[in-house]
Write a protein that holds these residues in place. Structure first.
Motif, mmCIF file in Angstrom:
data_model
loop_
_atom_site.group_PDB
_atom_site.id
_atom_site.type_symbol
_atom_site.label_atom_id
_atom_site.label_comp_id
_atom_site.label_asym_id
_atom_site.label_seq_id
_atom_site.Cartn_x
_atom_site.Cartn_y
_atom_site.Cartn_z
ATOM 1 N N LYS A 80 0.885 -1.144 0.002
ATOM 2 C CA LYS A 80 0.113 -0.092 -0.029
ATOM 3 C C LYS A 80 0.952 1.346 -0.142
ATOM 4 O O LYS A 80 1.779 1.466 0.713
ATOM 5 N N GLY A 81 0.597 2.043 -0.990
ATOM 6 C CA GLY A 81 1.313 3.465 -0.896
ATOM 7 C C GLY A 81 0.498 4.589 -1.540
ATOM 8 O O GLY A 81 -0.485 4.233 -1.948
ATOM 9 N N GLN A 82 1.132 5.841 -1.272
ATOM 10 C CA GLN A 82 0.518 6.908 -1.897
ATOM 11 C C GLN A 82 1.154 7.213 -3.294
ATOM 12 O O GLN A 82 2.289 7.279 -3.456
ATOM 13 N N VAL A 83 0.409 7.921 -4.146
ATOM 14 C CA VAL A 83 0.903 8.308 -5.481
ATOM 15 C C VAL A 83 1.713 9.286 -5.489
ATOM 16 O O VAL A 83 1.336 10.437 -4.588
ATOM 17 N N THR A 84 2.830 9.302 -5.872
ATOM 18 C CA THR A 84 4.015 10.764 -6.001
ATOM 19 C C THR A 84 4.058 11.114 -7.200
ATOM 20 O O THR A 84 4.731 12.253 -7.069
ATOM 21 N N THR A 85 3.721 10.705 -8.203
ATOM 22 C CA THR A 85 3.818 11.237 -9.716
ATOM 23 C C THR A 85 2.514 11.624 -10.219
ATOM 24 O O THR A 85 1.652 10.772 -10.242
ATOM 25 N N SER A 86 2.888 12.166 -11.489
ATOM 26 C CA SER A 86 1.813 12.524 -12.295
ATOM 27 C C SER A 86 2.280 12.608 -13.790
ATOM 28 O O SER A 86 3.623 12.967 -14.053
ATOM 29 N N GLY A 113 -2.216 8.914 -19.743
ATOM 30 C CA GLY A 113 -3.158 9.944 -19.277
ATOM 31 C C GLY A 113 -3.513 9.099 -17.550
ATOM 32 O O GLY A 113 -4.635 9.189 -17.215
ATOM 33 N N LEU A 114 -2.638 8.460 -16.892
ATOM 34 C CA LEU A 114 -2.707 7.882 -15.594
ATOM 35 C C LEU A 114 -3.079 9.065 -14.581
ATOM 36 O O LEU A 114 -3.767 8.371 -13.622
ATOM 37 N N TYR A 115 -2.676 10.218 -14.907
ATOM 38 C CA TYR A 115 -3.223 11.121 -13.751
ATOM 39 C C TYR A 115 -4.623 11.244 -13.750
ATOM 40 O O TYR A 115 -4.973 11.833 -12.748
ATOM 41 N N ASN A 116 -5.459 11.001 -14.561
ATOM 42 C CA ASN A 116 -6.789 11.197 -14.419
ATOM 43 C C ASN A 116 -7.515 10.121 -13.550
ATOM 44 O O ASN A 116 -8.508 10.574 -12.917
ATOM 45 N N ASP A 117 -7.026 9.006 -13.398
ATOM 46 C CA ASP A 117 -7.316 7.780 -12.564
ATOM 47 C C ASP A 117 -6.463 7.885 -11.326
ATOM 48 O O ASP A 117 -7.236 7.103 -10.270
ATOM 49 N N TYR A 118 -5.396 8.043 -11.137
ATOM 50 C CA TYR A 118 -4.517 7.948 -9.947
ATOM 51 C C TYR A 118 -3.914 9.307 -9.546
ATOM 52 O O TYR A 118 -2.973 9.786 -10.082
ATOM 53 N N LYS A 119 -4.362 9.884 -8.647
ATOM 54 C CA LYS A 119 -4.259 11.306 -8.309
ATOM 55 C C LYS A 119 -2.973 11.441 -7.032
ATOM 56 O O LYS A 119 -2.876 10.455 -6.372
ATOM 57 N N LEU A 120 -2.134 12.392 -7.364
ATOM 58 C CA LEU A 120 -1.306 12.714 -6.253
ATOM 59 C C LEU A 120 -1.948 12.600 -5.028
ATOM 60 O O LEU A 120 -2.824 12.958 -4.402
ATOM 61 N N GLY A 121 -1.199 11.776 -4.157
ATOM 62 C CA GLY A 121 -1.665 11.587 -2.631
ATOM 63 C C GLY A 121 -2.649 10.583 -2.484
ATOM 64 O O GLY A 121 -2.916 9.955 -1.240
ATOM 65 N N GLN A 122 -3.260 9.851 -3.682
ATOM 66 C CA GLN A 122 -4.013 8.783 -3.538
ATOM 67 C C GLN A 122 -3.381 7.579 -3.002
ATOM 68 O O GLN A 122 -2.438 7.265 -3.447
ATOM 69 N N TRP A 123 -4.205 6.903 -2.119
ATOM 70 C CA TRP A 123 -3.473 5.485 -1.440
ATOM 71 C C TRP A 123 -4.014 4.465 -2.633
ATOM 72 O O TRP A 123 -4.783 4.331 -3.169
ATOM 73 N N ILE A 124 -2.910 3.636 -2.889
ATOM 74 C CA ILE A 124 -2.989 2.414 -4.005
ATOM 75 C C ILE A 124 -2.653 1.471 -2.993
ATOM 76 O O ILE A 124 -1.754 0.951 -2.654
ATOM 77 N N TYR A 125 -3.573 0.137 -3.360
ATOM 78 C CA TYR A 125 -3.248 -1.104 -3.136
ATOM 79 C C TYR A 125 -2.803 -1.972 -4.260
ATOM 80 O O TYR A 125 -3.485 -1.710 -5.194
ATOM 81 N N VAL A 126 -1.722 -2.765 -3.829
ATOM 82 C CA VAL A 126 -1.366 -3.637 -5.145
ATOM 83 C C VAL A 126 -1.433 -5.115 -4.687
ATOM 84 O O VAL A 126 -0.505 -5.424 -3.805
ATOM 85 N N LYS A 127 -2.161 -5.951 -5.383
ATOM 86 C CA LYS A 127 -2.213 -7.363 -4.999
ATOM 87 C C LYS A 127 -0.645 -7.911 -5.833
ATOM 88 O O LYS A 127 -0.938 -7.841 -7.194
#
Length: 345
Positions: A80-86, A113-127
């Protein structure tokens, strides 16, 4: 891949579609779609409870699984981590970085165009089960298995694969960059992290490798043009990188005329009308104390052709905020946009 050394794809089996993704592993930059997608109104936001059946590990622990070759994850592990790039500016391509309290890592999705779906600061879970931890020239990445063997990881790329591994959590405040020292530039602890580095000076050196013809068609003995670090004045390049039009301008201005094609003896001046213009990524070199840092900028990004400030060229102290990585044992830095550049006045 393209660089100047300057002083310097109705019902076919799903398995076929998935396998095709592994062929798309090139890590070079390319054109990025930066339009706006419609966001689903009822998109699910995942929480820790959704992954209670899996084992949570830190990004640092995941990266530590890599030893001397790509590692395919076979256990039910989740990071689990936060998005740091756009990728809004285009200087990140088909991937983004996430970071937790221990480390940062690149996620190779294979979409633009990933910045449209994965925002700076958003938490992301990766299986992570089924994904591969690999290394590209010294920097760790999490992606799909590359069946070609050309790279240690491939882009996930196929929607089904991404949906099975990447889950969006809550939108939080963006992370603040960690200010690091010269000694931190070469430590694994900070690779892939969002950081600020202060007190740098421009060395008037660039790195870029250009192909005479990117399609490989040439009558010359070599298709590459090398301009190495023994040359001074950065070969007249005063922009962060070079779009196709800017490269054309530089080429026909004559500033590259004395560059060798391959190891010589042919010179650019004798074959410049055979050279096919395209965009080129450039690394501008700075020093932090005694340590050299390559600040790498895509020829396709929005600020590729922006002139570097004259104050930077005059030896003014510069600060950068972005992602620290490693390229063949040397520090490499990638700006998210030009807001990450600050020069003393």
């Amino acid at each position: 891949e393209v660089f100047f050394f300057f002083m310097k794809n109705i019902f076919k089996p799903i398995a076929i579609v998935i396998a095709a993704a592994a062929f798309c592993a090139c890590d070079e930059f390319g054109p990025v779609f930066t339009g706006k997608y419609d966001e689903p109104a009822d998109e699910r936001i995942y929480t820790d409870a959704d992954f209670a059946a899996q084992t949570r590990i830190t990004i640092k622990e995941l990266k530590a699984m890599y030893k001397d070759g790509p590692v395919k994850i076979t256990d039910d592990l989740v990071i689990k981590g936060q998005v740091t790039t756009s990728d809004a500016s285009g200087n990140f391509y088909k991937s983004f970085y996430i970071q937790d309290e221990t480390a940062g890592i690149e996620l190779k999705l294979g979409l633009t165009g990933l910045y449209n779906d994965y925002k700076l600061g958003q938490w992301i879970y990766v299986k992570c089960k089924g994904l591969v931890v690999g290394d590209y020239e010294g920097s760790k990445q999490l992606g799909y298995e590359d069946i070609t063997g050309d790279y240690e990881t491939a882009y996930m790329e196929v929607k089904l694969i991404i949906e099975n591994h990447i889950f969006k959590g809550a939108l939080d405040e963006p992370l603040q960059p960690e200010v690091i020292s010269e000694a931190d530039l070469t430590t694994d602890e900070h690779m892939g992290k969002y950081v600020t580095i202060n007190g740098l000076s421009y060395t008037n050196t660039i790195f870029c490798l250009v192909y005479v013809n990117p399609d490989g068609n040439t009558k010359l003995t070599s298709n590459r043009i090398f301009l190495d670090e023994e040359n001074k004045n950065a070969w007249g390049v005063t922009t962060w990188a070079m779009s196709k039009s800017k490269f054309t301008e530089y080429l026909y201005s004559g500033v590259f005329d004395t560059a060798d094609i391959g190891n010589g003896p042919e010179k650019v001046k004798d074959h410049k009308f055979e050279i096919k213009p395209t965009a080129y990524t450039v690394s501008q070199y700075f020093k932090m104390g005694k340590t050299s840092i390559a600040v790498r900028t895509s020829g396709y990004c929005k600020f590729a052709d922006k002139e570097m400030s004259e104050t930077i060229g005059n030896g003014t102290s510069v600060s950068f905020t972005g992602i620290l990585t490693n390229y063949r044992g040397e520090p490499q830095f990638t700006l998210i946009d030009l807001d990450g550049v600050s020069a003393a006045k």
